[in-house]
Design an enzyme around this catalytic site. Sequence first.
Site, PDB file in Angstrom:
ATOM      1  N   GLY A 208      48.014   6.540 -44.702  1.00  0.00           N
ATOM      2  CA  GLY A 208      48.370   5.302 -44.013  1.00  0.00           C
ATOM      3  C   GLY A 208      48.202   5.387 -42.516  1.00  0.00           C
ATOM      4  N   CYS A 209      47.644   6.488 -42.037  1.00  0.00           N
ATOM      5  CA  CYS A 209      47.436   6.674 -40.608  1.00  0.00           C
ATOM      6  C   CYS A 209      45.981   6.335 -40.288  1.00  0.00           C
ATOM      7  CB  CYS A 209      47.699   8.137 -40.255  1.00  0.00           C
ATOM      8  SG  CYS A 209      48.401   8.333 -38.648  1.00  0.00           S
ATOM      9  N   VAL A 210      45.768   5.420 -39.349  1.00  0.00           N
ATOM     10  CA  VAL A 210      44.376   5.049 -39.059  1.00  0.00           C
ATOM     11  C   VAL A 210      43.955   5.497 -37.673  1.00  0.00           C
ATOM     12  CG1 VAL A 210      43.960   3.194 -40.668  1.00  0.00           C
ATOM     13  CG2 VAL A 210      45.283   2.753 -38.604  1.00  0.00           C
TER      14      VAL A 210
ATOM     15  N   PRO B  74      47.958  12.019 -42.174  1.00  0.00           N
ATOM     16  CA  PRO B  74      48.980  11.309 -42.948  1.00  0.00           C
ATOM     17  C   PRO B  74      48.417  10.085 -43.665  1.00  0.00           C
ATOM     18  CG  PRO B  74      49.749  11.744 -40.717  1.00  0.00           C
ATOM     19  CD  PRO B  74      48.316  12.147 -40.762  1.00  0.00           C
TER      20      PRO B  74
END
Lengths: 110, 101, 135
Positions: free
Chosen positions: A108-110, A106
């Site tokens: 913005g998923c870190v 996704p």
Amino acid sequence: MTIEVNGKSLETDEEGYLADLNQWEPEVATMMAKADDTELSDAHWEVINFLREYYEEYQIAPAVRVLTKAIGKKLGKDKGNSKYLYELFPYGPAKQACKYAGLPKPTGCV
Amino acid sequence: MAMLHTVNKSPFERNSFDSCLSHAKAGSSILLFEDGIYAVVKGSSASGKIQKASGVSIYALGPDLKARGIGEDQIIGGVTVVDYGGFVDLVTRHDSVQSWL
Amino acid sequence: MSEIKKFLYVNRKAPYGTVYALESLEVVLIGAAFDQDVSLAFIDDGVFQLAKGQKTTDIGMKNFSPTYSALGDYEVKKIYVEKESLEERGLTPDNLLHLTYEDEDEDYAEKDSIQFVSRAELSDIMDQQDVVPSF
């Protein structure tokens, strides 16, 4: 990295996300789950299928907050909360479910 | 000597299109592609300039129009829409090509 | 809690000729996770990003225009399109995507996200911001 599905060798990135989402088939999710010692239930499939539909419509894998809200709207309030989703996907609903669904990680998923 | 001019930049962002149009001689052709295709949108300031130019044939690359959501009903008359094969034909039909970057 | 800041992302480039449009969209989606007051402006060639009916199969690039429709899910509810920029390019509001969000204060009623504003109005909007990233 690759994953073996139905006799075919499919390419993934270093975190195990499918390189080409067009190569996805349900068996991909089953195999990936097996590697995480998870057996997919109807409840898992509901989320996986939801994610694939979301991607088809918007061309992105939703952030977890967006996913939670959208699931609540589509599948009912009892499912649109992080407790329910984290129980199904303990590695993180957005990350793990997106991976099984053949989507990229996704945004913005870190 | 018939020349083919190509423009791939938006006419609203760069002056490549304006400069090309003012240098193109009668009998030459201009092929618009990538962001260059925005010049043929009906009602735009750029397409007004095309309509004033005479003796120059204007072409636009279909796949780039389609990608950008510019329907054929949105473009000015007198523009020929070509595909990649048509692009190649244009190059071979002209004596030389000038790319306005 | 840190103080909420007003962010206006200004989009000025056409979608496929350069990577700015896609980069901006990704930054907006990532930034949406940090509860800020986010709005988007589309001016100059940026208005082309919102053109409806984009089909990129033949140019071999990803069509990211459907993603603008997800902005409502990401709580981006204010999208300003500059009227003059549209007109100069031969476009009308009918040529653009229809973007909506659900208003939680009004029983999730679907509302239009896009507001068509004049250049003068947009310069006032810019003036009211804390941060204005421009792409």
